[in-house]
Design an enzyme around this catalytic site. Sequence first.
Site, PDB file in Angstrom:
ATOM      1  N   HIS A  16       0.840  -1.198   0.000  1.00 22.76           N
ATOM      2  CA  HIS A  16       0.000   0.000   0.000  1.00 22.76           C
ATOM      3  C   HIS A  16       0.880   1.254   0.000  1.00 22.76           C
ATOM      4  O   HIS A  16       1.942   1.295   0.626  1.00 22.76           O
ATOM      5  CB  HIS A  16      -1.002   0.015   1.156  1.00 22.76           C
ATOM      6  CG  HIS A  16      -0.431  -0.039   2.536  1.00 22.76           C
ATOM      7  ND1 HIS A  16       0.033   1.074   3.185  1.00 22.76           N
ATOM      8  CD2 HIS A  16      -0.279  -1.062   3.405  1.00 22.76           C
ATOM      9  CE1 HIS A  16       0.445   0.740   4.396  1.00 22.76           C
ATOM     10  NE2 HIS A  16       0.283  -0.559   4.553  1.00 22.76           N
ATOM     11  N   ASP A  65      -0.149   4.294   0.987  1.00 20.13           N
ATOM     12  CA  ASP A  65      -0.517   5.306   1.987  1.00 20.13           C
ATOM     13  C   ASP A  65       0.161   5.041   3.331  1.00 20.13           C
ATOM     14  O   ASP A  65       0.690   3.959   3.590  1.00 20.13           O
ATOM     15  CB  ASP A  65      -2.039   5.363   2.166  1.00 20.13           C
ATOM     16  CG  ASP A  65      -2.628   4.082   2.735  1.00 20.13           C
ATOM     17  OD1 ASP A  65      -2.190   2.980   2.324  1.00 20.13           O
ATOM     18  OD2 ASP A  65      -3.512   4.166   3.606  1.00 20.13           O
ATOM     19  N   ASP A 125       6.061   0.742   7.760  1.00 22.71           N
ATOM     20  CA  ASP A 125       4.715   0.384   7.272  1.00 22.71           C
ATOM     21  C   ASP A 125       4.281   1.367   6.191  1.00 22.71           C
ATOM     22  O   ASP A 125       3.656   2.363   6.488  1.00 22.71           O
ATOM     23  CB  ASP A 125       3.753   0.383   8.453  1.00 22.71           C
ATOM     24  CG  ASP A 125       2.375  -0.127   8.070  1.00 22.71           C
ATOM     25  OD1 ASP A 125       2.202  -0.619   6.952  1.00 22.71           O
ATOM     26  OD2 ASP A 125       1.472  -0.016   8.913  1.00 22.71           O
ATOM     27  N   GLU A 130      -4.915   1.772   2.541  1.00 21.91           N
ATOM     28  CA  GLU A 130      -4.999   0.563   3.370  1.00 21.91           C
ATOM     29  C   GLU A 130      -5.225   0.909   4.829  1.00 21.91           C
ATOM     30  O   GLU A 130      -5.775   0.107   5.577  1.00 21.91           O
ATOM     31  CB  GLU A 130      -3.712  -0.256   3.222  1.00 21.91           C
ATOM     32  CG  GLU A 130      -3.753  -1.628   3.870  1.00 21.91           C
ATOM     33  CD  GLU A 130      -3.322  -1.644   5.335  1.00 21.91           C
ATOM     34  OE1 GLU A 130      -3.602  -2.642   6.009  1.00 21.91           O
ATOM     35  OE2 GLU A 130      -2.722  -0.651   5.816  1.00 21.91           O
ATOM     36  N   GLU A 131      -4.784   2.110   5.221  1.00 23.97           N
ATOM     37  CA  GLU A 131      -4.768   2.438   6.653  1.00 23.97           C
ATOM     38  C   GLU A 131      -6.102   2.977   7.162  1.00 23.97           C
ATOM     39  O   GLU A 131      -6.212   3.334   8.338  1.00 23.97           O
ATOM     40  CB  GLU A 131      -3.667   3.480   6.939  1.00 23.97           C
ATOM     41  CG  GLU A 131      -2.252   3.005   6.602  1.00 23.97           C
ATOM     42  CD  GLU A 131      -1.701   1.999   7.601  1.00 23.97           C
ATOM     43  OE1 GLU A 131      -2.456   1.592   8.501  1.00 23.97           O
ATOM     44  OE2 GLU A 131      -0.536   1.620   7.459  1.00 23.97           O
ATOM     45  N   GLU A 177       4.042  -6.141   3.885  1.00 24.50           N
ATOM     46  CA  GLU A 177       3.811  -5.469   5.174  1.00 24.50           C
ATOM     47  C   GLU A 177       4.970  -5.778   6.123  1.00 24.50           C
ATOM     48  O   GLU A 177       5.656  -6.782   5.969  1.00 24.50           O
ATOM     49  CB  GLU A 177       2.508  -5.981   5.805  1.00 24.50           C
ATOM     50  CG  GLU A 177       1.242  -5.540   5.082  1.00 24.50           C
ATOM     51  CD  GLU A 177       0.809  -4.128   5.454  1.00 24.50           C
ATOM     52  OE1 GLU A 177       1.563  -3.422   6.152  1.00 24.50           O
ATOM     53  OE2 GLU A 177      -0.281  -3.722   5.021  1.00 24.50           O
ATOM     54  N   HIS A 205       3.185   2.800  12.741  1.00 23.08           N
ATOM     55  CA  HIS A 205       2.287   3.815  13.314  1.00 23.08           C
ATOM     56  C   HIS A 205       2.882   4.515  14.521  1.00 23.08           C
ATOM     57  O   HIS A 205       2.202   5.317  15.168  1.00 23.08           O
ATOM     58  CB  HIS A 205       0.906   3.230  13.699  1.00 23.08           C
ATOM     59  CG  HIS A 205       0.231   2.484  12.578  1.00 23.08           C
ATOM     60  ND1 HIS A 205      -1.036   1.958  12.696  1.00 23.08           N
ATOM     61  CD2 HIS A 205       0.636   2.183  11.328  1.00 23.08           C
ATOM     62  CE1 HIS A 205      -1.375   1.349  11.562  1.00 23.08           C
ATOM     63  NE2 HIS A 205      -0.369   1.473  10.716  1.00 23.08           N
TER      64      HIS A 205
HETATM   65 ZN   LIG Z   1       0.688  -1.519   6.404  1.00 22.97          ZN
END
Ligand SMILES: [Zn+2]
Length: 357
Positions: free
Chosen positions: A73, A75, A99, A129-130, A158, A332
């Site tokens: 992903h 984003d 990530d 995706e987030e 991932e 994150h």
């Molecule tokens: Zn991810």
Amino acid sequence: MENPLTPEVLADPVALTRALVDIESVSLNEKEIAHHVEEVLRSVPHLDVQRHQNTVMARTEVGRSQRVVLAGHLDTVPLNDNFPSKREGDLIYGCGTSDMKSGVAYALHLAVSLAEPRYDVTYLFYEAEEIDSRYNGLTLVANAHPEWLAADFAVLLEPTYGVVEAGCQGTLRAIVTTTGRRAHSARSWRGVNAIHAAGEALNRLAGYQARTVTIDGCIYREGLNAVGIHGGVAGNVVPDRCEIEVNYRFAPDRSPAEAEAHVREVFAGLEVNLVDVAPGALPGLTAAPAREFLTAVGEEPVAKLGWTDVARFAALGIPALNFGPGDPNLAHAPDEHVEIGKIRDGAATLHRWLAPA
Ligand SMILES: [Zn+2]
């Protein structure tokens, strides 16, 4: 706007990770990064390139008998005083380093450099995706262009810190409700206290013995937990209603229907209302490309405990696993970073697997 993904940058997964991190792409703001990625891929003669909104698909058509997907992903979660990237020793810090721009860098590097991979490869660079799954690029593509996802095996890049995380657990949320009869608390004997009744549900949760399930050598640990509780009317009222929100994380040998039946059994005699449920995914490590991938990695797979887009592929009948250089514990986080050595190791692994023999 000048494309920062130059041939020199594309040739080096570490430099490419930094360049991708430095294109800000918080969810729903992937237009610029998708544009740069698309432009790069369209300049490569061995790729067929398509775009749907801010998801870019590129695939080889070498005529191999099997096709694999490499997906990442584009984003990230919102910035947290961690943009742009910075390098400190062997670490790259910044939003999305773990990530999963380091994983995206693998896919982009391989897409431009491997003209004749051992399997035909579909590279998917997808949006959103987030955030809520209705924005998820894989969801959008599955509806608009399902043929883009056709494959025998998929690797989602991932963060896994360089190990293979296979399958994933399902997740179910439900509300367990207890009821009573409202009364003034000065005459509480006239009422029935629904919060007291909730004690029964909480006792069952506290005494619950979660299963541990082993599938294809991966160990899945289940869990059933209260994640919220709500009840009470006023400071002088015996409450007539209490709601406990429970979350059940279940091993992928159980279907969503079986998971629901299990939760209803645990709370037999109490009112249970399902909120939502997402299926898990079996590890699916028996397919030939998956076995060869594990050989290239050279380490035992472990179970993925969270829910990931692996399950989306599983729902389409495509075995999938997670493999990326980032540390999932740093995803994150404000100090999110990735180890340069891990990027290089993983890139070498994917090369061993996909480069022509
Ligand atoms: Zn991810």
